[in-house]
Design an enzyme around this catalytic site. Structure first.
Site, PDB file in Angstrom:
ATOM      1  N   HIS A 143      -3.201  40.018 -32.225  1.00  0.00           N
ATOM      2  CA  HIS A 143      -4.579  39.770 -32.666  1.00  0.00           C
ATOM      3  C   HIS A 143      -4.703  40.209 -34.121  1.00  0.00           C
ATOM      4  CE1 HIS A 143      -4.762  44.077 -31.514  1.00  0.00           C
ATOM      5  NE2 HIS A 143      -5.592  44.164 -32.540  1.00  0.00           N
TER       6      HIS A 143
ATOM      7  N   HIS B  21      -8.364  41.826 -26.407  1.00  0.00           N
ATOM      8  CA  HIS B  21      -9.041  41.038 -27.437  1.00  0.00           C
ATOM      9  C   HIS B  21      -8.019  40.113 -28.078  1.00  0.00           C
ATOM     10  CE1 HIS B  21      -7.300  44.440 -29.377  1.00  0.00           C
ATOM     11  NE2 HIS B  21      -7.875  44.338 -30.532  1.00  0.00           N
TER      12      HIS B  21
ATOM     13  N   HIS C 193      -6.407  44.483 -40.209  1.00  0.00           N
ATOM     14  CA  HIS C 193      -5.017  44.581 -39.768  1.00  0.00           C
ATOM     15  C   HIS C 193      -4.616  43.389 -38.908  1.00  0.00           C
ATOM     16  CE1 HIS C 193      -6.827  46.490 -36.078  1.00  0.00           C
ATOM     17  NE2 HIS C 193      -5.869  45.801 -35.489  1.00  0.00           N
TER      18      HIS C 193
ATOM     19  N   HIS D  80      -6.788  54.121 -28.978  1.00  0.00           N
ATOM     20  CA  HIS D  80      -8.155  53.686 -29.238  1.00  0.00           C
ATOM     21  C   HIS D  80      -8.970  53.855 -27.957  1.00  0.00           C
ATOM     22  CE1 HIS D  80      -7.155  51.827 -33.035  1.00  0.00           C
ATOM     23  NE2 HIS D  80      -6.462  50.842 -32.519  1.00  0.00           N
TER      24      HIS D  80
ATOM     25  N   TYR E 263      -1.665  52.465 -36.856  1.00  0.00           N
ATOM     26  CA  TYR E 263      -1.998  51.649 -38.023  1.00  0.00           C
ATOM     27  C   TYR E 263      -1.080  52.068 -39.163  1.00  0.00           C
ATOM     28  CZ  TYR E 263      -6.644  50.168 -36.164  1.00  0.00           C
ATOM     29  OH  TYR E 263      -7.684  49.632 -35.440  1.00  0.00           O
TER      30      TYR E 263
ATOM     31  N   GLU F 287      -0.645  46.811 -37.158  1.00  0.00           N
ATOM     32  CA  GLU F 287      -0.762  47.718 -36.018  1.00  0.00           C
ATOM     33  C   GLU F 287       0.382  47.461 -35.040  1.00  0.00           C
ATOM     34  OE1 GLU F 287      -4.007  46.898 -33.256  1.00  0.00           O
ATOM     35  OE2 GLU F 287      -4.263  49.044 -32.859  1.00  0.00           O
TER      36      GLU F 287
END
Lengths: 311, 311, 311, 311
Positions: B154, B201, B216, B248, B257, B267
């Site tokens: 993503h 996501h 990112h 997270h 990151y 990431e």
């Protein structure tokens, strides 16, 4: 919606020979949360990361096995549309009234050519997870309560007419074929891994003369480490293991197959391929399933129980 | 199909200040496979578990950042339908001819209100994975080549008009909102995690005054162990880390990151929630994002770079 | 015996500003087992894999820090021999009567040149682990009770005269130097990792002007996964994290540094090098400690708190 | 020294039926580093975390098995002392000249009552690890070269007179008994796990009528994840697995038993108890070894090959 139609495995009703024993297994050893009991005496459970009211329903009966497997669909409109399409495909459908299962709306049930009762429904009460829905907590002790799977993930069902099942699930119900196994010296698909999402699979079938059989109900674990921990807890409670810990070549998931006290096989499963409908399915030969490690990467052999022990 | 419309993040074109340096980073340190170079000098790469020809395209330029982010859609029909719907929603669209990107069909490009170039396309050559498609191998040394992510997963993009982006992605492109953050003392959604699948996501946005910015590009790792290994390899090559290893709270994924040599953040990500369009999104307050561990579970604080350093 | 003399870190007495708060931290959040309280009000705890009666003793006091660090030695004969050798080396020793600490024999105490109280003792009651000693169980829920470290592993102490401490521990107490850091532009060893076993270290020292200071008490976790889980549980209980999750270059262990409610730093640590007395110690420069990742592999920098915050 | 006398397993010489095949297995599949070949054609190898010149020596021979197992001792003085004590105990000893094994000093060899050739030596050239000895690197690709064990860890040997072996190792060689199994309906110790360190074990014995037999040579892996990865690589190379992945109840280590091309069993092992000479050994009954999960936690049964297949 990009993810629409049939959304996910929503519930299975499992027959257990002794309810107390079954509850002890699924609630106390597996560590599922008991979320309700109904007037018929059925017990409702779910994994710690599930948001709906339940996914596993236990019913005491004279023989083990699966009563039905229900999928959550996007909404009422989808339910009606799929009901019509299933009928058009040639199956009789039946409406089970809302409330027959706790906190669950009206269900459309039909017997598929493999002899299994499949259900679709558009509503089950959202109950949330123990982490909460707003600024969720980073940890809950439910995550370590017994084997503590995240969720009911899929089931593998055994029965005849797997070709027709493939047609129904892909043409009508919107699944894609993620992986399959062909029978010995043949192009006939004898085993199917089907997904309505980009999970490794949401339901699977293996060809079998007797209809309506359950091979296993699968529970999702975060990691290989957690699959190993599951084996420790199984051992501590004398849960009988069939295969594993190992990796399936099919799906690339980590796995243990084991039996509940009634003889129903269940799986603790981790990882697994990401699948998409536009990618060609992964093809396994019969030799690939056995010596190729499709079933058991570490041991690369067919286990006799895989083909013969079902409920 | 249950998984239809927009299927998955397909490609991103990343600007690097020095191509050789960029290739060294993404191919030799990250361990992506180089699958081609085109007449413009662009370099094409992909993760070991990707089946399409490429996902990462590097272009040498005077400033770092993202040229465009492309999604694979189900088929030509879907491409045409979504093009029309995007236009109806009010955006101009442009057709990029087939072959402009290697092994990629015609693309529909449009600038979304956050200032990013988003593309849809229906064709990219299926190349298969190093494990193979028939009786696949259980292991390839590509799985341990450098950091060795499974896939481009993503991107997180920064720009204005996040409310309009939400409308476009959910109403037109069929995504569902998986998680969001509201701005301080406000109900306004300032950050969005959007999925077209049941992944945690597929694209995310954070509100930002400057349009078209990249926060990112994310690469998927199998496990927390592999995220830690990624940190070891970053250290061995002097890759500068921004945040992590940590988890997270948003997505529950493991993360690091770090920055590529041009200053683009990337990431290495593992795990992450399973999401569905019928489940309410997880809601984070601004405090939840910082002190609540939404960004960094271990340190429960806002990192200034998270809000300020983009390319 | 091949493993003889000083066997292992046996106990530390930690000063906490509020006993209830301290017990809540170490027993309920860390998940140590409370095994006793004595007439002075001290609380005794241990990790789930420890076999002796306790390893952590909490004492309420006006300031945080470490009262003493005790090592288990092989037997009474060894205790007497080492007492004599410590005296010969030039330190005064003191006998603390059996029973002063619950279930613990006579202790020999001496203040080492860094200003810390070190103890040796030959007896502490064997209590066994929750898994049992005969046909042990494969799992106990104590293994998932809170952060659930396996054991108290080591401590890092700050104080002056590190050169003399090295001499004492290697020449008299039988430790070997596993790793060390030299001061900037110098050959002077400013930090020492010392082992009396083949663990990565059993005690460590960093040079510091103020004597008798505690940097951290460390608890051993089975895996990186468990270190990450520890971070989740810390976050759930608002335990303040200093550094990590990351890897130390020194020892190669996974780590989180965090603070108990009194400001004492503790560590959840996993892995770590296997060391032997015949192998040359690993040598770190001052730059290696910081930019070389000796402290923090992922971030390769000195953290100011590492050098300044002690109790 | 606290760790003195016999320090660690230093080398084993394994007989292979075909040298090229053996080298392919141990160097290319296992991923050990080849560090030399001698005039007799023997091949020297080691794991990536080993610092001495080698640990595994392959010799081509007509039958598989173990030629000898050598322990590194602290120094020449210890070598002489132990030689005298072994003689006093009643065994003949033999001096093998320095240089007979590459980069290895004089060895003292003796046949123990189980029929195995055990060696002690005080010198093997320190070669260092690929990470280096000063400001070591955080990663080397050698850590992912094939199965990539950290080190040769231990061996399990089969033969008669296990009671005498216990006496020799504990009374003369300074080992402690970490765990043992008693024979059915008996107090006789039929299997021994012995440590000269605080590892789970450094050598183990199972009673067996035929003298001098090898059950397995074991290699240490960092984690359960790495044991699973080892299974994937074994499968990719058609390495035949005997048992696992599973956990041993004995030692609590993760394990796979598999066979090299000559039929010698080897193990990939992770974790394992921390042991000390003052703690009572863990006692397993014969039923505990089988149904109690001492051998195989997941399957809780005796595997016939465990008792019958040796080289």
């Amino acid at each position: 919606m990009a993810l629409t139609g049939v959304l996910r495995p929503g519930h299975v009703q499992i027959r257990v020979l002794d309810l107390d024993e079954g509850v002890h297994h699924y609630r106390d050893i597996m560590g599922l949360e008991e979320t309700g009991r109904d007037a018929e005496g059925r017990v409702y459970l779910r994994g710690w990361d599930e948001r709906d009211h339940h996914s596993i329903v236990l019913r005491q009966a004279d023989r083990a096995g699966l009563d039905f497997f229900g999928f959550k669909v996007a909404d009422e409109h989808t339910l009606n549309r799929l009901e019509a399409e299933v009928r058009d495909w040639g199956l009789a459908t039946q409406r089970i009234p809302a409330g027959d299962l706790l906190e669950t709306g009206e269900r459309v049930r039909f017997e598929i050519p493999s002899g299994h009762q499949i259900e679709l429904y558009a509503h089950k009460t959202f109950k949330g997870s123990p982490l909460g829905q707003k600024d969720p907590a980073p940890y809950s002790s439910r995550m370590d309560n017994g084997i503590a799977p995240m969720r009911f993930d899929h089931a593998l069902l055994y029965g005849p007419n797997v070709d027709k099942v493939l047609d129904l699930f892909t043409k009508v119900l919107g699944f894609h074929l993620a992986e399959y196994v062909t029978l010995p010296d043949s192009d006939v698909k004898g085993a199917l891994w089907l997904a309505c999402s980009n999970k490794a699979h949401d339901i699977a079938f293996v060809i079998h003369p007797e209809p309506g059989k359950l091979h296993h109900v699968s529970f999702y674990m975060e990691s290989i480490d957690r699959v190993f921990r599951a084996a420790d807890i199984m051992a501590a409670h004398n849960v009988k293991v069939d295969i594993g810990p190992t990796r399936h070549g099919i799906t690339r998931g980590g796995t243990i197959y084991a039996w509940d006290p009634s003889g129903n096989r269940f799986e603790t499963f981790s990882g697994g391929n990401t699948t998409y409908p536009d990618l060609p399915p992964i093809a396994w030969t019969w030799e690939g399933l056995g010596e190729g490690g499709g079933l058991d990467v570490a041991h690369r052999k067919m286990h006799e129980t895989f083909l013969t022990v079902v409920t």
